[in-house]
Motif scaffolding. Structure first.
Motif, PDB file in Angstrom:
ATOM      1  N   ARG A  17       1.232  -1.054   0.352  1.00  0.00           N
ATOM      2  CA  ARG A  17      -0.173   0.260   0.096  1.00  0.00           C
ATOM      3  C   ARG A  17       0.824   1.191   0.089  1.00  0.00           C
ATOM      4  N   PRO A  19       2.155   4.846   1.364  1.00  0.00           N
ATOM      5  CA  PRO A  19       3.273   5.279   3.163  1.00  0.00           C
ATOM      6  C   PRO A  19       1.490   5.883   3.520  1.00  0.00           C
ATOM      7  N   ASP A  20       1.563   6.063   4.720  1.00  0.00           N
ATOM      8  CA  ASP A  20       0.401   6.672   5.434  1.00  0.00           C
ATOM      9  C   ASP A  20       0.799   8.283   4.923  1.00  0.00           C
ATOM     10  N   GLN A  21       1.880   8.042   5.607  1.00  0.00           N
ATOM     11  CA  GLN A  21       2.233  10.018   5.333  1.00  0.00           C
ATOM     12  C   GLN A  21       2.498  10.611   3.842  1.00  0.00           C
ATOM     13  N   LEU A  23      -0.596   9.509   1.549  1.00  0.00           N
ATOM     14  CA  LEU A  23      -1.935   9.877   1.695  1.00  0.00           C
ATOM     15  C   LEU A  23      -2.050  10.715   2.351  1.00  0.00           C
ATOM     16  N   ALA A  24      -1.742  11.308   3.403  1.00  0.00           N
ATOM     17  CA  ALA A  24      -2.056  12.556   4.212  1.00  0.00           C
ATOM     18  C   ALA A  24      -1.596  13.658   3.714  1.00  0.00           C
ATOM     19  N   GLU A  25      -0.904  13.795   2.856  1.00  0.00           N
ATOM     20  CA  GLU A  25      -0.553  15.046   1.631  1.00  0.00           C
ATOM     21  C   GLU A  25      -1.296  15.102   0.819  1.00  0.00           C
ATOM     22  N   GLN A  27      -4.858  15.080   0.826  1.00  0.00           N
ATOM     23  CA  GLN A  27      -5.844  15.698   1.851  1.00  0.00           C
ATOM     24  C   GLN A  27      -5.195  17.367   1.956  1.00  0.00           C
ATOM     25  N   THR A  43      -4.299   1.814  -7.779  1.00  0.00           N
ATOM     26  CA  THR A  43      -3.542   3.003  -7.028  1.00  0.00           C
ATOM     27  C   THR A  43      -4.655   3.797  -7.639  1.00  0.00           C
ATOM     28  N   ARG A  50      -9.272  10.018  -3.865  1.00  0.00           N
ATOM     29  CA  ARG A  50      -8.726  10.767  -2.874  1.00  0.00           C
ATOM     30  C   ARG A  50      -8.500  12.394  -2.863  1.00  0.00           C
ATOM     31  N   THR A 135       7.404   4.125  -2.568  1.00  0.00           N
ATOM     32  CA  THR A 135       7.928   2.385  -2.534  1.00  0.00           C
ATOM     33  C   THR A 135       8.947   1.465  -2.249  1.00  0.00           C
ATOM     34  N   ARG A 166      10.057   1.197   5.773  1.00  0.00           N
ATOM     35  CA  ARG A 166       9.364   0.224   6.399  1.00  0.00           C
ATOM     36  C   ARG A 166       9.982  -1.018   6.888  1.00  0.00           C
TER      37      ARG A 166
END
Length: 166
Positions: A17, A19-21, A23-25, A27, A43, A50, A135, A166
């Protein structure tokens, strides 16, 4: 205008998947630019769902489904700057001159393929940006992506983000 630049996500081959960081960007970004090698359509679907605006291209590892949905080269006017996105630019030696000749109508070219973060300006002023890969770091010390701001027709606050191991 806040930009998120990424490339070479290679899901699910290199990671399961994003990275969370990163995905936060999504937004915080007004525009997301992806310079190819998605590998899976999920993907692309995720980023489309999003992102406020997504500009992407296919890469050399992307199959027929992604090639049917994405162009080889994308262009967009963002805040008064002319952006282009492409996956491959060829060897590092001579890249600046080669890209300036191929894309004389651009101010900024975002590219991928090498997984090597890159920020340089070609003679004539074309800015070349490679966000690396979030990734698959390959021979780099970190997985990476870029953020930038377009303000009054200028590209500012170009920041390379290093992701934790990771």
């Amino acid at each position: 205008m806040r930009l998120l630049l990424t490339s070479d996500t290679h899901l699910p081959l290199r990671a399961k998947r994003l990275p969370d960081q990163l995905l936060a960007e999504l937004q915080r970004a007004d525009v997301v630019l992806h310079a190819g090698d998605w590998v899976d359509e999920a993907t692309l679907d995720l980023l489309e769902s999003r992102s406020r605006r997504l500009i992407g291209v296919y890469g050399n590892n992307d199959g027929p489904g992604l090639r049917a949905r994405l162009p080889e080269v994308a262009r967009a006017d963002l805040g008064g700057l002319r952006f282009g996105v492409v996956h491959e630019t060829g060897p590092a030696q001579g890249r600046e001159a080669r890209c300036a000749a191929r894309f004389p109508d651009l101010d900024v070219l975002v590219y991928g393929h090498s997984h090597i973060p890159w920020d340089t300006t070609a003679p004539g002023g074309l800015r070349l940006l490679n966000p690396g890969s979030p990734t698959d770091r390959r021979r780099q010390p970190h997985c990476t992506y870029l953020t930038a701001t377009v303000d009054d027709g200028a590209l500012t606050e170009v920041t390379l983000h290093r992701l934790p191991p990771r």
